[in-house]
Scaffold this motif. Sequence first.
Motif, mmCIF file in Angstrom:
data_model
loop_
_atom_site.group_PDB
_atom_site.id
_atom_site.type_symbol
_atom_site.label_atom_id
_atom_site.label_comp_id
_atom_site.label_asym_id
_atom_site.label_seq_id
_atom_site.Cartn_x
_atom_site.Cartn_y
_atom_site.Cartn_z
ATOM 1 N N HIS A 152 0.853 -1.279 0.161
ATOM 2 C CA HIS A 152 -0.080 -0.015 -0.099
ATOM 3 C C HIS A 152 0.989 1.368 0.119
ATOM 4 C CE1 HIS A 152 -3.461 -2.502 1.075
ATOM 5 N NE2 HIS A 152 -2.765 -2.648 2.163
ATOM 6 N N ASP A 153 0.243 2.497 -0.257
ATOM 7 C CA ASP A 153 0.658 3.622 -0.013
ATOM 8 C C ASP A 153 0.495 4.115 1.464
ATOM 9 O OD1 ASP A 153 1.221 6.363 0.178
ATOM 10 O OD2 ASP A 153 0.760 6.795 -1.763
ATOM 11 N N THR A 155 1.317 6.682 3.173
ATOM 12 C CA THR A 155 1.408 8.085 3.386
ATOM 13 C C THR A 155 0.731 8.592 4.769
ATOM 14 O OG1 THR A 155 1.620 8.719 1.154
ATOM 15 C CG2 THR A 155 0.958 10.307 2.927
ATOM 16 N N THR A 156 -0.531 7.806 5.038
ATOM 17 C CA THR A 156 -1.281 8.227 6.030
ATOM 18 C C THR A 156 -0.430 7.871 7.463
ATOM 19 O OG1 THR A 156 -3.416 7.968 5.025
ATOM 20 C CG2 THR A 156 -3.585 7.831 7.407
ATOM 21 N N PRO A 167 6.408 6.213 0.179
ATOM 22 C CA PRO A 167 5.686 5.774 1.035
ATOM 23 C C PRO A 167 4.940 4.452 0.719
ATOM 24 C CG PRO A 167 4.284 7.233 -0.441
ATOM 25 C CD PRO A 167 5.842 7.407 -1.075
ATOM 26 N N VAL A 168 5.386 3.639 -0.516
ATOM 27 C CA VAL A 168 4.820 2.391 -0.662
ATOM 28 C C VAL A 168 5.543 1.334 -0.150
ATOM 29 C CG1 VAL A 168 4.322 0.851 -2.893
ATOM 30 C CG2 VAL A 168 3.894 3.364 -3.016
ATOM 31 N N LEU A 225 -6.291 4.644 5.190
ATOM 32 C CA LEU A 225 -5.317 4.311 4.417
ATOM 33 C C LEU A 225 -5.387 4.738 3.100
ATOM 34 C CD1 LEU A 225 -2.989 2.194 3.931
ATOM 35 C CD2 LEU A 225 -4.730 0.505 3.482
ATOM 36 N N ASP A 226 -6.687 4.776 2.713
ATOM 37 C CA ASP A 226 -6.903 5.283 1.041
ATOM 38 C C ASP A 226 -6.918 6.829 1.051
ATOM 39 O OD1 ASP A 226 -7.540 2.707 0.467
ATOM 40 O OD2 ASP A 226 -9.687 3.074 0.680
ATOM 41 N N LYS A 228 -4.409 8.709 1.972
ATOM 42 C CA LYS A 228 -3.132 8.905 1.832
ATOM 43 C C LYS A 228 -2.827 10.667 2.321
ATOM 44 C CE LYS A 228 -2.893 6.173 -2.491
ATOM 45 N NZ LYS A 228 -4.321 5.693 -2.405
ATOM 46 N N ASP A 229 -3.102 10.502 3.473
ATOM 47 C CA ASP A 229 -3.104 12.046 3.950
ATOM 48 C C ASP A 229 -2.684 11.605 5.403
ATOM 49 O OD1 ASP A 229 -3.538 14.479 5.294
ATOM 50 O OD2 ASP A 229 -5.470 14.683 4.291
ATOM 51 N N ARG A 230 -1.890 12.328 5.956
ATOM 52 C CA ARG A 230 -1.356 12.255 7.477
ATOM 53 C C ARG A 230 -2.158 12.612 8.352
ATOM 54 N NH1 ARG A 230 1.408 9.046 10.663
ATOM 55 N NH2 ARG A 230 2.514 10.122 12.657
#
Length: 255
Positions: A152-153, A155-156, A167-168, A225-226, A228-230
């Motif tokens: 997954h990415d 990033t979060t 981030p992957v 997760l989807d 992709k935002d901290r």
Amino acid sequence: MPRYALRIEYDGKPFAGWQRQKEHPSVQGAIEAALAKLEPGAHTIAAAGRTDAGVHALGQVAHCDLAKDWTPFRLSEALNYHLKPAPVAIVGCALVTDDFHARFSAVERQYLFRLISRRAPLVHDRGNAWRVSHDLDAEAMQAGADRLIGKHDFTTFRSTMCQADSPVKTLDELRVERLPYPGGVEFRFHVRARSFLHNQVRSFVGTLERVGAGSWTAEDVSRALDAKDRAACGPVCPPEGLYLASVTYPSDPFE
């Protein structure tokens, strides 16, 4: 110069992390200072992973190059003598080839996080586990954890200060174990991957704790997760429950 692999156990409470620092005690600094007692001069060791302040290790691995031919037993004994009274121990030592690198040769890292649910404060495990006073649902946390397994990415779930190029990542295991604990319950999170992002495990556990408490659902974990935002991440849990449990190599240098 012969190269040695060291398997290291440490209590992270008195340290500002693994990495050497000028004005604060570090695990790397303590070991390099011990090496200087054996062979005068500057020493630089490389580790499988840098742990943050307050994070512990059961099986950190580092390597060092020395001028003298030491037997692994004598080297570990000498280092442990000079490391006293710091809470650091060399629990394994092996002569390795020149192309062995504690970080770049590693194919997997395993972390353990200890979370204890009980009303009473911790005594013997104070600083070695995260305590919450409310009940937690292990099955709900596992359902949320299952949403994170795979490629997954993330990033979060990484720090904004993370220096990784991407981030992957591929998460191979995130397993929640429920154990009895005096006056409460202990939850152990077993996390396994080739490599990790900065604060990734603590971000996972902090988010899953919210699932266990009933504030989040497994679907909320998927949405985070989807995103992709901290900002979509749950709370980041404190460091004291986190342990670098082990590091895996194509061939175990300590066998």
